[in-house]
Design an enzyme around this catalytic site. Structure first.
Site, PDB file in Angstrom:
ATOM      1  N   HIS A  34     -65.435  63.148  15.905  1.00 21.72           N
ATOM      2  CA  HIS A  34     -65.952  64.359  15.253  1.00 21.72           C
ATOM      3  C   HIS A  34     -65.792  64.251  13.735  1.00 21.72           C
ATOM      4  CE1 HIS A  34     -64.550  66.162  19.250  1.00 21.72           C
ATOM      5  NE2 HIS A  34     -65.838  66.421  19.248  1.00 21.72           N
ATOM      6  N   VAL A 173     -67.194  56.209  17.249  1.00 23.44           N
ATOM      7  CA  VAL A 173     -65.855  55.830  16.762  1.00 23.44           C
ATOM      8  C   VAL A 173     -64.996  55.492  17.979  1.00 23.44           C
ATOM      9  CG1 VAL A 173     -63.792  56.635  15.557  1.00 23.44           C
ATOM     10  CG2 VAL A 173     -66.069  57.281  14.731  1.00 23.44           C
TER      11      VAL A 173
HETATM   12  P1  AMP Z   1     -68.372  67.281  21.709  1.00 18.92           P
HETATM   13  O1  AMP Z   1     -67.302  68.057  21.037  1.00 18.92           O
HETATM   14  O2  AMP Z   1     -67.876  66.337  22.755  1.00 18.92           O
HETATM   15  O3  AMP Z   1     -69.516  68.143  22.189  1.00 18.92           O
HETATM   16  O4  AMP Z   1     -69.000  66.343  20.583  1.00 18.92           O
HETATM   17  C1  AMP Z   1     -69.521  66.877  19.389  1.00 18.92           C
HETATM   18  C2  AMP Z   1     -70.289  65.795  18.682  1.00 18.92           C
HETATM   19  O5  AMP Z   1     -69.415  64.694  18.380  1.00 18.92           O
HETATM   20  C3  AMP Z   1     -71.441  65.220  19.517  1.00 18.92           C
HETATM   21  O6  AMP Z   1     -72.554  64.993  18.674  1.00 18.92           O
HETATM   22  C4  AMP Z   1     -70.867  63.928  20.029  1.00 18.92           C
HETATM   23  O7  AMP Z   1     -71.842  62.949  20.313  1.00 18.92           O
HETATM   24  C5  AMP Z   1     -69.996  63.503  18.849  1.00 18.92           C
HETATM   25  N1  AMP Z   1     -68.967  62.557  19.278  1.00 18.92           N
HETATM   26  C6  AMP Z   1     -68.101  62.704  20.315  1.00 18.92           C
HETATM   27  N2  AMP Z   1     -67.315  61.608  20.429  1.00 18.92           N
HETATM   28  C7  AMP Z   1     -67.706  60.755  19.446  1.00 18.92           C
HETATM   29  C8  AMP Z   1     -67.280  59.460  19.037  1.00 18.92           C
HETATM   30  N3  AMP Z   1     -66.302  58.799  19.659  1.00 18.92           N
HETATM   31  N4  AMP Z   1     -67.902  58.883  17.971  1.00 18.92           N
HETATM   32  C9  AMP Z   1     -68.903  59.545  17.328  1.00 18.92           C
HETATM   33  N5  AMP Z   1     -69.344  60.768  17.664  1.00 18.92           N
HETATM   34  C10 AMP Z   1     -68.755  61.366  18.705  1.00 18.92           C
END
Ligand code: AMP
Length: 273
Positions: A34, A173
């Site tokens: 994030h 990441v």
């Molecule tokens: P979430 O809180 O899981 O809904 O994720 C919020 C945003 O963060 C989404 O656009 C995800 O694709 C992105 N995201 C989650 N994990 C990662 C990661 N390891 N690397 C990059 N972006 C991420």
């Protein structure tokens, strides 16, 4: 940093602001993945809005909505340290009424892969992203490539519904051992975490094979499935960047996606080749 929970207050506040708006929607329990979206959005925009909302409509019955990790105070600190201008933190009641208009994911692309293992999940994702984009009206919105199908569907929605926002993809990441960061990694026991490393190992193997000019999808999948044993594999698929099945890797136009269930935890990962 301003913290707003009322959607209309957010909309009114942002109307009074000038300059480009970068927006990062999340479900909280913030981690380095994030933070990399937040940093990129911070660097590219004058105003930065982050939302934290565990969206109920994207969880199916029996999924982890009630136990989804939440670390509100730590998240607020992270956002404040990252120079977020506005943190949008709505309640479920603030975002949804009783009898709701809903958005349907496309019949094919929304119901394969994760859409097949979680039918209806992407209807909820698109609905909430549409609501959030309408509220924030950002210049750019940032999404992780880790959720490749989600990114593809949101990009498609913005194009097909003629929405005026640029969707910016951000690289995945990983922890130093290769595991893609995810809020759901918190569910893994130590032993499960070791098992989960097979996922990034299998993707690494795929990229090694491709670098040796092994391009046949079946051959690559077979090697990956071998590495993933004995985990429960929901799918390993090789697609082009329009999310169509391909029989052979097209260099710079392919994505290999994996979904695996480790213990009770569903983990997604992918590699863009
Ligand atoms: P979430 O809180 O899981 O809904 O994720 C919020 C945003 O963060 C989404 O656009 C995800 O694709 C992105 N995201 C989650 N994990 C990662 C990661 N390891 N690397 C990059 N972006 C991420």
């Amino acid at each position: 940093m301003k913290i707003i929970s009322n959607p209309l207050e957010l909309q009114e506040y942002l109307k009074t602001q000038k300059g480009s708006i970068g927006f990062v929607p999340t479900m909280g329990a913030l981690h380095e993945g994030h933070i990399s979206l937040i940093k990129k959005a911070r660097a590219e925009n004058e105003l930065l809005v982050v939302s934290i909302f565990v969206n109920p409509t994207q969880f199916l019955k029996g999924e982890d909505l009630d136990s989804y990790p939440s670390r509100d105070e730590a998240d607020k600190k992270i956002c404040s340290l990252a120079n977020v201008d506005v943190l949008f933190f709505p309640s479920k009641e603030n975002m949804y009424g009783d009898d709701e208009v809903s958005l349907l994911a496309p019949n094919v692309r929304g119901f394969v892969l994760e859409g097949a293992t979680r039918p209806g999940h992407f209807n909820g994702v698109l609905t909430v992203v549409m609501k959030l984009l309408n509220l924030v009206n950002p210049t750019r919105a940032y999404f992780g490539k880790k959720d490749a199908q989600q990114l593809n569907l949101i990009t498609l929605m913005v194009k097909q519904l003629f929405m005026n926002v640029k969707i910016v993809p951000v690289d995945t990441v990983r922890d130093s051992d290769g595991l893609a960061q995810s809020s759901r990694n918190a569910y893994l026991s130590q032993e499960e975490r070791v098992q989960a490393l097979k996922i990034s190992k299998s993707l690494h193997e795929a990229s090694m094979l491709v670098s040796k000019r092994v391009l046949k999808a079946e051959e690559i999948k077979e090697s990956m499935l071998h590495i993933l044993e004995p985990l429960e594999v929901a799918y390993v698929e090789i697609l082009n960047r329009d999310f169509e099945m391909i029989e052979e890797i097209e260099i710079s136009n392919s994505v290999i996606l994996v979904e695996v269930i480790v213990g009770k935890t569903r983990l997604l990962d992918n590699i863009w080749l």
